[in-house]
Design a protein around this motif. Structure first.
Motif, short mmCIF file in Angstrom:
data_model
loop_
_atom_site.label_atom_id
_atom_site.label_comp_id
_atom_site.label_asym_id
_atom_site.label_seq_id
_atom_site.Cartn_x
_atom_site.Cartn_y
_atom_site.Cartn_z
N LYS A 12 6.22 -1.37 -10.56
CA LYS A 12 6.88 -2.65 -10.81
C LYS A 12 7.85 -2.98 -9.68
O LYS A 12 7.91 -4.12 -9.20
CB LYS A 12 7.62 -2.62 -12.15
CG LYS A 12 8.37 -3.91 -12.48
CD LYS A 12 9.11 -3.79 -13.81
CE LYS A 12 9.86 -5.08 -14.12
NZ LYS A 12 10.61 -4.98 -15.41
N GLY A 13 8.59 -1.98 -9.23
CA GLY A 13 9.53 -2.20 -8.13
C GLY A 13 8.83 -2.59 -6.85
O GLY A 13 9.31 -3.45 -6.09
N VAL A 14 7.66 -1.96 -6.61
CA VAL A 14 6.91 -2.26 -5.39
C VAL A 14 6.29 -3.66 -5.47
O VAL A 14 6.26 -4.40 -4.48
CB VAL A 14 5.80 -1.21 -5.18
CG1 VAL A 14 4.87 -1.62 -4.04
CG2 VAL A 14 6.41 0.15 -4.89
N LEU A 15 5.80 -4.04 -6.65
CA LEU A 15 5.11 -5.31 -6.80
C LEU A 15 6.03 -6.52 -6.88
O LEU A 15 5.63 -7.63 -6.54
CB LEU A 15 4.24 -5.27 -8.05
CG LEU A 15 2.98 -4.39 -7.99
CD1 LEU A 15 2.32 -4.35 -9.36
CD2 LEU A 15 2.01 -4.89 -6.94
N THR A 16 7.27 -6.31 -7.31
CA THR A 16 8.17 -7.44 -7.55
C THR A 16 8.31 -8.37 -6.35
O THR A 16 8.15 -9.59 -6.48
CB THR A 16 9.55 -6.95 -8.02
OG1 THR A 16 9.40 -6.32 -9.29
CG2 THR A 16 10.54 -8.10 -8.14
#
Length: 254
Positions: A12-16
């Motif tokens: 999620k952190g990478v995709l945000t």
């Protein structure tokens, strides 16, 4: 229902920073999503970006969704490591149906959310309506009794066209629409035989398909074709017209 944690939280952190400006999702029917407990999410399949966008939507709701994915994808360098970390469920199509669905059944019984594309592949319907559903979703529903949430989506095919992995539209603000329908009522079909009841599986598959197709019609603001595209015979709403055209061409060649 599993919250976003561990590798899923890392993803999620990478995709945000990628997904936030890229895809703008409009969703209706969110009140139909269960607040707790496992459920089966059943969707039409328009594009290879479908799982990514749907995972992203549920990540923002702090819900992890375990999708079924071809076993071969897990051996792809790096990508296989990522989808394994996100808890996707490997599907070996060479195995018997019961073995294929066993991990998904266990996940649902454990209170997790499982996502499935019952068409089995991207739609081949020339007008991009959902084609015939396979029976996996129905069998899982009849064996577990979990709520079945029909998800109808539209717009992903404009981000990445089906069967064309080279033309991803990376412009910001790509529009994607979701509609979550009311849980499909299968209460009269659930019995001690579960998925061994072939007639119940057939009827459950029809109801699930009808619910997803109705939602797609709502999103497209079009009447839903009565006939469902059959990927084996390639028969669909326009089949008779297409056969007439082919016959006319053949007659001209003679």
């Amino acid at each position: 229902m599993s919250p976003v944690s561990g590798f899923y939280a890392f993803a999620k952190g990478v995709l945000t920073p990628l997904m936030t400006p890229w895809v703008k999702i409009t969703a209706t029917g969110e009140e139909n999503l269960p607040a707790d407990g496992g459920f089966l999410l059943v969707s039409n399949h328009l594009s290879s970006v479908d799982p990514l966008c749907l995972c992203w939507y549920f990540m923002k709701r702090d819900t992890a969704v375990r999708f079924l994915a071809k076993k071969s994808m897990f051996s792809v360098p790096v990508f296989g490591w990522i989808i394994r970390g996100m808890g996707l469920i490997p599907v070996n199509r060479d195995s018997d149906p019961a073995a294929v669905l066993a991990p998904a059944r266990a996940a649902l019984e454990g209170g997790e959310v499982v996502g499935i594309y019952p068409e089995g592949t991207l739609t081949r319907d020339p007008d991009e309506w959902p084609m015939q559903f396979k029976s996996g979703a129905a069998r899982l529903a009849l064996d577990t009794g979990v709520p079945v949430i029909p998800l109808s989506q539209w717009g992903a095919q404009d981000i990445l066209a089906p069967y064309n992995a080279k033309k991803v539209d990376m412009r910001p603000g790509r529009a994607l629409s979701y509609h979550f329908g009311t849980p499909v009522d299968l209460s009269d079909l659930i019995g001690p035989r579960g998925s061994q009841d072939r007639e119940a599986v057939r009827e459950a598959t029809r109801r699930i398909s009808d619910a997803v197709r109705a939602g797609v019609g709502q999103l497209r603001d079009l009447p839903v074709p009565e006939q469902v595209w059959d990927p084996v015979t390639q028969a669909g709403p326009w089949w008779e017209e297409e056969q007439a055209k082919r016959a006319k061409k053949a007659k001209k060649r003679r």
